[in-house]
Write a protein that holds these residues in place. Structure first.
Motif, PDB file in Angstrom:
ATOM      1  N   ASN A 147     136.631 -16.911 -39.111  1.00  0.00           N
ATOM      2  CA  ASN A 147     136.066 -16.355 -37.880  1.00  0.00           C
ATOM      3  C   ASN A 147     135.550 -14.937 -38.121  1.00  0.00           C
ATOM      4  N   ILE A 148     134.253 -14.761 -37.848  1.00  0.00           N
ATOM      5  CA  ILE A 148     133.625 -13.439 -37.934  1.00  0.00           C
ATOM      6  C   ILE A 148     133.145 -13.062 -36.536  1.00  0.00           C
ATOM      7  N   ALA A 149     133.625 -11.946 -36.023  1.00  0.00           N
ATOM      8  CA  ALA A 149     133.166 -11.442 -34.727  1.00  0.00           C
ATOM      9  C   ALA A 149     132.108 -10.376 -34.957  1.00  0.00           C
ATOM     10  N   VAL A 150     131.054 -10.409 -34.169  1.00  0.00           N
ATOM     11  CA  VAL A 150     129.982  -9.419 -34.251  1.00  0.00           C
ATOM     12  C   VAL A 150     129.997  -8.628 -32.948  1.00  0.00           C
ATOM     13  N   ILE A 151     130.298  -7.326 -33.039  1.00  0.00           N
ATOM     14  CA  ILE A 151     130.388  -6.480 -31.849  1.00  0.00           C
ATOM     15  C   ILE A 151     129.714  -5.139 -32.122  1.00  0.00           C
ATOM     16  N   HIS A 152     129.442  -4.426 -31.043  1.00  0.00           N
ATOM     17  CA  HIS A 152     128.824  -3.090 -31.151  1.00  0.00           C
ATOM     18  C   HIS A 152     129.671  -2.137 -30.316  1.00  0.00           C
ATOM     19  N   GLN A 153     130.717  -1.613 -30.940  1.00  0.00           N
ATOM     20  CA  GLN A 153     131.690  -0.770 -30.252  1.00  0.00           C
ATOM     21  C   GLN A 153     132.278   0.235 -31.244  1.00  0.00           C
ATOM     22  N   TYR A 154     132.937   1.260 -30.715  1.00  0.00           N
ATOM     23  CA  TYR A 154     133.813   2.062 -31.571  1.00  0.00           C
ATOM     24  C   TYR A 154     135.197   1.438 -31.513  1.00  0.00           C
ATOM     25  N   ILE A 155     135.759   1.124 -32.670  1.00  0.00           N
ATOM     26  CA  ILE A 155     137.110   0.581 -32.730  1.00  0.00           C
ATOM     27  C   ILE A 155     138.086   1.738 -32.916  1.00  0.00           C
ATOM     28  N   GLU A 156     139.011   1.853 -32.004  1.00  0.00           N
ATOM     29  CA  GLU A 156     140.012   2.918 -32.051  1.00  0.00           C
ATOM     30  C   GLU A 156     140.629   3.015 -33.451  1.00  0.00           C
TER      31      GLU A 156
END
Length: 411
Positions: free
Chosen positions: A152-161
Protein backbone atom coordinates in the motif's frame (compact mmCIF):
# COMPACT_ATOMS: atom_id res chain seq x y z
CA UNK A 1 8.32 -2.32 -9.97
CA UNK A 2 9.92 1.09 -10.45
CA UNK A 3 7.91 4.25 -9.80
CA UNK A 4 9.09 7.86 -10.14
CA UNK A 5 7.76 10.20 -7.44
CA UNK A 6 7.60 13.91 -8.25
CA UNK A 7 5.95 16.75 -6.34
CA UNK A 8 5.61 20.53 -6.13
CA UNK A 9 6.30 21.14 -9.81
CA UNK A 10 4.37 24.43 -9.63
CA UNK A 11 3.95 24.96 -13.37
CA UNK A 12 3.13 28.63 -13.87
CA UNK A 13 5.13 29.96 -10.92
CA UNK A 14 6.62 33.31 -11.93
CA UNK A 15 9.21 33.72 -9.18
CA UNK A 16 10.11 37.37 -8.47
CA UNK A 17 7.73 38.33 -11.27
CA UNK A 18 10.27 37.18 -13.87
CA UNK A 19 9.30 35.49 -17.14
CA UNK A 20 12.70 33.79 -17.04
CA UNK A 21 11.87 32.03 -13.78
CA UNK A 22 8.50 30.91 -15.14
CA UNK A 23 10.37 29.31 -18.04
CA UNK A 24 12.82 27.73 -15.56
CA UNK A 25 9.91 25.93 -13.90
CA UNK A 26 8.69 24.75 -17.30
CA UNK A 27 12.17 23.50 -18.20
CA UNK A 28 12.56 21.71 -14.87
CA UNK A 29 9.39 19.70 -15.53
CA UNK A 30 10.41 18.83 -19.08
CA UNK A 31 13.90 17.86 -17.85
CA UNK A 32 12.29 15.53 -15.32
CA UNK A 33 10.22 14.00 -18.12
CA UNK A 34 13.42 13.37 -20.10
CA UNK A 35 15.01 11.69 -17.09
CA UNK A 36 11.93 9.53 -16.48
CA UNK A 37 12.01 8.38 -20.12
CA UNK A 38 15.70 7.55 -19.77
CA UNK A 39 14.99 5.50 -16.64
CA UNK A 40 12.23 3.65 -18.47
CA UNK A 41 14.61 2.62 -21.23
CA UNK A 42 17.24 1.64 -18.68
CA UNK A 43 15.23 -0.19 -16.04
CA UNK A 44 11.55 -0.58 -16.93
CA UNK A 45 10.01 2.30 -15.02
CA UNK A 46 6.32 2.42 -15.95
CA UNK A 47 4.56 4.70 -13.42
CA UNK A 48 4.92 8.29 -12.27
CA UNK A 49 3.35 9.64 -9.08
CA UNK A 50 2.95 13.40 -8.64
CA UNK A 51 2.29 14.19 -4.98
CA UNK A 52 0.41 17.46 -5.45
CA UNK A 53 0.99 21.03 -6.63
CA UNK A 54 1.52 20.10 -10.26
CA UNK A 55 0.23 23.60 -11.04
CA UNK A 56 0.97 26.81 -9.18
CA UNK A 57 -2.59 28.09 -9.47
CA UNK A 58 -6.11 26.77 -9.84
CA UNK A 59 -6.45 28.65 -13.15
CA UNK A 60 -3.27 28.16 -15.17
CA UNK A 61 -3.00 30.17 -18.41
CA UNK A 62 -3.11 28.38 -21.79
CA UNK A 63 0.69 28.46 -22.18
CA UNK A 64 1.08 26.47 -18.96
CA UNK A 65 -1.47 23.90 -20.11
CA UNK A 66 0.61 23.56 -23.28
CA UNK A 67 3.73 22.75 -21.24
CA UNK A 68 1.84 20.25 -19.09
CA UNK A 69 0.26 18.53 -22.09
CA UNK A 70 3.59 18.45 -23.93
CA UNK A 71 5.36 16.63 -21.12
CA UNK A 72 2.49 14.33 -20.16
CA UNK A 73 1.88 13.33 -23.78
CA UNK A 74 5.48 12.15 -24.10
CA UNK A 75 5.03 10.00 -20.99
CA UNK A 76 1.74 8.54 -22.27
CA UNK A 77 3.27 7.74 -25.66
CA UNK A 78 6.06 5.87 -23.88
CA UNK A 79 3.50 3.76 -22.01
CA UNK A 80 4.07 5.45 -18.65
CA UNK A 81 1.08 5.89 -16.37
CA UNK A 82 0.88 9.17 -14.43
CA UNK A 83 -0.98 9.30 -11.11
CA UNK A 84 -1.67 12.77 -9.66
CA UNK A 85 -3.34 14.18 -6.55
CA UNK A 86 -4.26 17.79 -5.82
CA UNK A 87 -2.13 19.99 -3.60
CA UNK A 88 -3.13 23.24 -1.92
CA UNK A 89 -2.12 25.20 -5.06
CA UNK A 90 -3.95 22.97 -7.57
CA UNK A 91 -7.42 23.42 -6.15
CA UNK A 92 -9.50 25.06 -3.46
CA UNK A 93 -9.35 23.02 -0.25
CA UNK A 94 -12.98 23.80 0.52
CA UNK A 95 -14.39 23.15 -2.98
CA UNK A 96 -11.81 21.12 -4.93
CA UNK A 97 -14.11 19.71 -7.61
CA UNK A 98 -13.27 22.28 -10.29
CA UNK A 99 -9.53 22.20 -10.85
CA UNK A 100 -7.11 21.92 -13.79
CA UNK A 101 -6.14 18.33 -12.96
CA UNK A 102 -9.62 17.15 -13.93
CA UNK A 103 -9.02 18.55 -17.42
CA UNK A 104 -5.85 16.48 -17.80
CA UNK A 105 -7.70 13.45 -16.44
CA UNK A 106 -10.49 13.85 -19.01
CA UNK A 107 -7.84 14.05 -21.74
CA UNK A 108 -6.47 10.68 -20.65
CA UNK A 109 -3.10 12.16 -19.71
CA UNK A 110 -3.25 11.40 -15.97
CA UNK A 111 -5.10 9.30 -13.41
CA UNK A 112 -6.46 11.88 -10.98
CA UNK A 113 -7.00 10.40 -7.52
CA UNK A 114 -8.93 12.11 -4.75
CA UNK A 115 -10.28 9.70 -2.17
CA UNK A 116 -9.84 6.67 -4.43
CA UNK A 117 -7.16 4.27 -5.64
CA UNK A 118 -5.70 2.30 -8.52
CA UNK A 119 -4.13 -1.16 -8.38
CA UNK A 120 -0.86 -1.75 -10.20
CA UNK A 121 -0.48 -5.49 -9.98
CA UNK A 122 0.02 -6.21 -6.29
CA UNK A 123 0.58 -2.53 -5.46
CA UNK A 124 -2.30 -0.31 -4.39
CA UNK A 125 -1.80 3.43 -4.88
CA UNK A 126 -4.22 5.44 -2.74
CA UNK A 127 -4.62 9.15 -3.49
CA UNK A 128 -6.07 11.83 -1.24
CA UNK A 129 -5.95 15.59 -1.83
CA UNK A 130 -4.83 18.20 0.67
CA UNK A 131 -6.92 18.78 3.80
CA UNK A 132 -6.73 21.32 6.59
CA UNK A 133 -5.17 20.19 9.86
CA UNK A 134 -8.45 20.40 11.76
CA UNK A 135 -10.13 17.87 9.44
CA UNK A 136 -7.19 15.48 9.09
CA UNK A 137 -9.33 12.65 10.52
CA UNK A 138 -11.14 12.62 7.18
CA UNK A 139 -7.83 11.93 5.42
CA UNK A 140 -6.83 9.21 7.91
CA UNK A 141 -10.22 7.49 7.56
CA UNK A 142 -10.01 7.57 3.74
CA UNK A 143 -6.57 6.00 3.72
CA UNK A 144 -7.62 3.37 6.25
CA UNK A 145 -10.75 2.40 4.31
CA UNK A 146 -8.96 2.16 0.96
CA UNK A 147 -6.05 -0.07 2.00
CA UNK A 148 -5.58 -3.31 0.06
CA UNK A 149 -4.02 -6.68 0.83
CA UNK A 150 -0.72 -6.16 -0.99
CA UNK A 151 1.73 -3.27 -0.90
CA UNK A 152 0.00 0.00 0.00
CA UNK A 153 1.35 3.37 -1.13
CA UNK A 154 -0.52 6.50 -0.02
CA UNK A 155 -0.10 9.71 -2.01
CA UNK A 156 -0.77 12.87 0.02
CA UNK A 157 0.18 16.54 0.04
CA UNK A 158 0.63 17.50 3.68
CA UNK A 159 3.24 18.27 6.30
CA UNK A 160 3.68 15.16 8.43
CA UNK A 161 4.34 16.02 12.06
CA UNK A 162 7.96 15.36 12.97
CA UNK A 163 9.47 15.72 9.48
CA UNK A 164 12.74 17.63 10.12
CA UNK A 165 12.61 20.37 7.48
CA UNK A 166 15.41 22.95 7.32
CA UNK A 167 13.52 25.93 5.93
CA UNK A 168 10.23 26.93 7.58
CA UNK A 169 7.42 27.07 5.03
CA UNK A 170 4.15 28.98 5.10
CA UNK A 171 1.12 26.91 6.11
CA UNK A 172 3.08 24.02 7.61
CA UNK A 173 0.73 23.92 10.59
CA UNK A 174 -2.33 24.62 8.44
CA UNK A 175 -1.85 21.47 6.34
CA UNK A 176 -0.38 19.15 8.97
CA UNK A 177 -1.15 15.50 9.69
CA UNK A 178 -0.24 14.10 13.08
CA UNK A 179 2.38 11.39 13.03
CA UNK A 180 0.77 8.80 15.31
CA UNK A 181 -2.53 8.13 13.47
CA UNK A 182 -0.68 8.02 10.16
CA UNK A 183 1.87 5.53 11.50
CA UNK A 184 -0.90 3.32 12.87
CA UNK A 185 -2.24 2.75 9.35
CA UNK A 186 0.70 0.45 8.60
CA UNK A 187 1.21 1.79 5.08
CA UNK A 188 4.26 0.52 3.22
CA UNK A 189 5.14 3.97 1.92
CA UNK A 190 3.76 7.51 1.90
CA UNK A 191 4.54 9.46 -1.26
CA UNK A 192 4.23 12.92 0.25
CA UNK A 193 4.48 16.44 -1.13
CA UNK A 194 4.29 20.02 0.23
CA UNK A 195 7.78 20.47 1.71
CA UNK A 196 10.10 21.62 -1.07
CA UNK A 197 13.39 20.20 0.26
CA UNK A 198 14.67 17.34 -1.89
CA UNK A 199 14.83 13.93 -0.24
CA UNK A 200 13.50 15.00 3.17
CA UNK A 201 12.79 11.79 5.12
CA UNK A 202 10.50 11.35 8.05
CA UNK A 203 12.54 9.82 10.91
CA UNK A 204 9.96 7.20 11.95
CA UNK A 205 7.59 6.70 9.01
CA UNK A 206 8.56 5.50 5.53
CA UNK A 207 7.63 8.83 3.96
CA UNK A 208 9.91 10.95 1.78
CA UNK A 209 9.45 14.36 0.13
CA UNK A 210 10.90 14.67 -3.40
CA UNK A 211 10.77 18.47 -3.02
CA UNK A 212 10.28 20.96 -5.82
CA UNK A 213 12.04 20.48 -9.16
CA UNK A 214 13.19 24.12 -9.12
CA UNK A 215 14.54 26.34 -6.36
CA UNK A 216 11.56 27.81 -4.51
CA UNK A 217 13.10 29.77 -1.64
CA UNK A 218 15.98 32.27 -1.67
CA UNK A 219 17.46 30.37 1.27
CA UNK A 220 18.13 27.52 -1.16
CA UNK A 221 20.38 29.71 -3.31
CA UNK A 222 24.15 29.47 -3.54
CA UNK A 223 25.19 31.84 -0.72
CA UNK A 224 28.28 34.01 -0.23
CA UNK A 225 29.45 36.50 2.37
CA UNK A 226 31.60 39.48 1.45
CA UNK A 227 34.04 40.30 4.26
CA UNK A 228 37.55 41.76 4.34
CA UNK A 229 37.40 42.52 0.61
CA UNK A 230 36.81 38.85 -0.18
CA UNK A 231 33.90 36.68 -1.22
CA UNK A 232 33.52 33.61 0.97
CA UNK A 233 31.21 30.79 -0.07
CA UNK A 234 28.79 29.72 2.66
CA UNK A 235 26.82 27.01 0.85
CA UNK A 236 26.12 25.52 -2.55
CA UNK A 237 22.73 25.68 -4.19
CA UNK A 238 20.41 23.09 -2.68
CA UNK A 239 19.86 19.88 -4.65
CA UNK A 240 16.65 19.42 -6.63
CA UNK A 241 15.07 16.43 -8.34
CA UNK A 242 12.67 13.56 -7.79
CA UNK A 243 12.62 10.10 -6.19
CA UNK A 244 12.82 6.60 -7.60
CA UNK A 245 10.74 4.00 -5.74
CA UNK A 246 11.76 0.35 -6.03
CA UNK A 247 8.64 -1.52 -4.95
CA UNK A 248 8.88 -5.21 -4.10
CA UNK A 249 7.64 -7.85 -1.70
CA UNK A 250 9.98 -6.49 0.95
CA UNK A 251 8.52 -3.00 0.78
CA UNK A 252 9.59 0.23 -0.87
CA UNK A 253 13.18 1.40 -1.26
CA UNK A 254 13.79 5.04 -2.13
CA UNK A 255 16.65 6.61 -4.07
CA UNK A 256 17.29 10.13 -5.38
CA UNK A 257 17.40 11.41 -8.95
CA UNK A 258 18.98 14.88 -9.27
CA UNK A 259 17.91 17.59 -11.72
CA UNK A 260 20.43 20.38 -12.29
CA UNK A 261 19.49 24.06 -11.85
CA UNK A 262 18.29 26.04 -14.85
CA UNK A 263 20.51 29.02 -14.03
CA UNK A 264 22.87 30.30 -11.39
CA UNK A 265 21.02 31.62 -8.33
CA UNK A 266 23.17 33.54 -5.86
CA UNK A 267 22.70 35.47 -2.62
CA UNK A 268 25.51 37.71 -1.40
CA UNK A 269 25.48 39.16 2.12
CA UNK A 270 27.48 42.28 2.94
CA UNK A 271 27.63 43.57 6.52
CA UNK A 272 28.92 46.96 7.67
CA UNK A 273 29.57 48.59 11.01
CA UNK A 274 29.80 52.01 9.33
CA UNK A 275 28.38 51.91 5.83
CA UNK A 276 29.30 54.75 3.49
CA UNK A 277 27.83 55.09 -0.02
CA UNK A 278 31.27 55.17 -1.67
CA UNK A 279 32.41 52.04 0.19
CA UNK A 280 29.24 50.14 -0.63
CA UNK A 281 29.52 51.10 -4.31
CA UNK A 282 33.15 49.96 -4.40
CA UNK A 283 32.30 46.62 -2.78
CA UNK A 284 29.29 45.98 -5.02
CA UNK A 285 31.46 46.82 -8.03
CA UNK A 286 33.90 44.11 -6.94
CA UNK A 287 31.07 41.62 -6.45
CA UNK A 288 29.71 42.46 -9.90
CA UNK A 289 33.11 41.75 -11.44
CA UNK A 290 32.87 38.21 -10.03
CA UNK A 291 29.13 37.49 -10.22
CA UNK A 292 27.82 39.33 -13.29
CA UNK A 293 27.09 36.37 -15.55
CA UNK A 294 24.48 36.28 -18.28
CA UNK A 295 21.32 34.55 -17.10
CA UNK A 296 22.28 34.62 -13.42
CA UNK A 297 19.96 35.86 -10.69
CA UNK A 298 21.74 37.69 -7.87
CA UNK A 299 20.28 38.96 -4.60
CA UNK A 300 22.48 41.46 -2.76
CA UNK A 301 21.69 41.86 0.94
CA UNK A 302 23.40 44.93 2.37
CA UNK A 303 23.11 45.01 6.15
CA UNK A 304 24.50 46.88 9.14
CA UNK A 305 24.75 50.47 10.34
CA UNK A 306 25.03 53.68 8.37
CA UNK A 307 28.15 55.76 9.05
CA UNK A 308 27.70 59.07 10.85
CA UNK A 309 26.64 61.93 8.62
CA UNK A 310 24.76 59.67 6.20
CA UNK A 311 21.22 58.34 5.92
CA UNK A 312 19.73 55.41 4.08
CA UNK A 313 18.60 57.82 1.35
CA UNK A 314 22.24 58.29 0.37
CA UNK A 315 22.43 54.68 -0.84
CA UNK A 316 21.20 54.58 -4.43
CA UNK A 317 20.00 51.05 -5.15
CA UNK A 318 19.36 51.84 -8.82
CA UNK A 319 22.97 52.90 -9.21
CA UNK A 320 24.14 49.72 -7.50
CA UNK A 321 22.03 47.55 -9.80
CA UNK A 322 23.53 49.26 -12.83
CA UNK A 323 26.95 47.91 -11.86
CA UNK A 324 25.64 44.61 -13.24
CA UNK A 325 25.06 44.48 -16.98
CA UNK A 326 24.30 40.77 -17.54
CA UNK A 327 22.67 39.29 -14.44
CA UNK A 328 19.25 40.13 -13.00
CA UNK A 329 19.94 41.80 -9.65
CA UNK A 330 17.82 42.58 -6.61
CA UNK A 331 19.45 44.97 -4.12
CA UNK A 332 18.07 44.83 -0.58
CA UNK A 333 19.16 47.43 1.94
CA UNK A 334 18.74 46.51 5.60
CA UNK A 335 20.61 49.38 7.23
CA UNK A 336 20.19 51.12 10.58
CA UNK A 337 21.00 54.73 11.35
CA UNK A 338 23.58 55.48 14.00
CA UNK A 339 20.70 56.41 16.28
CA UNK A 340 19.77 52.70 16.14
CA UNK A 341 16.43 53.66 14.62
CA UNK A 342 15.67 50.85 12.22
CA UNK A 343 15.28 51.94 8.63
CA UNK A 344 12.83 50.20 6.35
CA UNK A 345 13.94 47.32 4.18
CA UNK A 346 13.90 48.16 0.51
CA UNK A 347 14.43 46.29 -2.70
CA UNK A 348 15.25 48.23 -5.83
CA UNK A 349 13.94 51.65 -6.82
CA UNK A 350 10.28 50.78 -6.28
CA UNK A 351 11.03 50.25 -2.58
CA UNK A 352 12.06 53.88 -2.17
CA UNK A 353 8.88 55.04 -3.92
CA UNK A 354 6.72 52.88 -1.66
CA UNK A 355 8.56 54.08 1.44
CA UNK A 356 8.13 57.76 0.59
CA UNK A 357 4.45 57.26 -0.20
CA UNK A 358 3.87 55.51 3.13
CA UNK A 359 5.73 58.22 5.03
CA UNK A 360 3.20 60.76 3.82
CA UNK A 361 0.57 58.94 5.88
CA UNK A 362 2.42 56.85 8.49
CA UNK A 363 5.16 57.27 11.06
CA UNK A 364 8.65 55.82 10.68
CA UNK A 365 7.87 52.79 12.85
CA UNK A 366 4.77 51.85 10.83
CA UNK A 367 6.63 52.36 7.56
CA UNK A 368 9.45 50.14 8.79
CA UNK A 369 6.99 47.36 9.63
CA UNK A 370 5.22 47.55 6.25
CA UNK A 371 8.49 47.52 4.29
CA UNK A 372 9.83 44.63 6.37
CA UNK A 373 6.68 42.60 5.66
CA UNK A 374 6.86 43.38 1.92
CA UNK A 375 10.49 42.30 1.73
CA UNK A 376 9.85 39.07 3.62
CA UNK A 377 6.83 38.11 1.50
CA UNK A 378 8.86 38.85 -1.64
CA UNK A 379 11.54 36.46 -0.35
CA UNK A 380 8.89 33.76 0.29
CA UNK A 381 9.37 34.17 4.06
CA UNK A 382 5.73 34.32 5.13
CA UNK A 383 6.53 33.01 8.62
CA UNK A 384 8.89 35.94 9.17
CA UNK A 385 6.32 38.39 7.81
CA UNK A 386 3.67 37.06 10.17
CA UNK A 387 6.04 37.33 13.15
CA UNK A 388 6.78 40.97 12.24
CA UNK A 389 3.04 41.73 12.14
CA UNK A 390 2.41 39.85 15.38
CA UNK A 391 5.07 41.85 17.21
CA UNK A 392 3.67 45.11 15.90
CA UNK A 393 -0.07 44.64 16.49
CA UNK A 394 0.19 42.26 19.44
CA UNK A 395 -2.25 39.75 17.95
CA UNK A 396 -1.29 36.15 16.99
CA UNK A 397 -1.76 35.62 13.26
CA UNK A 398 0.03 32.34 12.49
CA UNK A 399 -1.45 28.91 12.98
CA UNK A 400 -4.52 29.27 10.82
CA UNK A 401 -3.99 31.36 7.71
CA UNK A 402 -1.26 32.54 5.39
CA UNK A 403 -0.62 36.17 4.45
CA UNK A 404 -2.44 35.60 1.17
CA UNK A 405 -5.39 34.05 3.01
CA UNK A 406 -5.65 37.15 5.20
CA UNK A 407 -5.71 39.26 2.05
CA UNK A 408 -8.49 37.14 0.61
CA UNK A 409 -6.46 35.43 -2.12
CA UNK A 410 -6.38 31.70 -2.77
CA UNK A 411 -3.26 29.85 -1.67
Amino acid sequence: MLIAQLADIHLGHRQYGLDERLEDYNRAFLSAVNEVLRLREKGGLDTVIISGDFFDTQRPPPSIYVTAIRGLTRLREAGIRVVVIRGNHDASIINPVENPLTVLHQMGLIDYLDGNYIDLGGVRVIGAGTVYTDIQNRLINELSTLRGNGVNIAVIHQYIEGAPYIYPMPNVDVFMVNEKPLAQLGLDYIAVGHIHEHGLKHPRINAVYPGSLEVWDAREFEIYEYTDDRLRKIKDIDPKGFLLLDVGNNGVRVSSVKIGPSRRLVRVRIKYDDAKPSTVKRDVSYIASNMDQRGSLVILEIEGRVAGGYSTRDFNTTELRRLFSKAWVDVRLVLERQSAERSPRVFGGIGEIIRQALRSRLGDEEVGVVMDVIERVKADDEDGALKTLERFIGVPLSGSKSIKDWLGASE
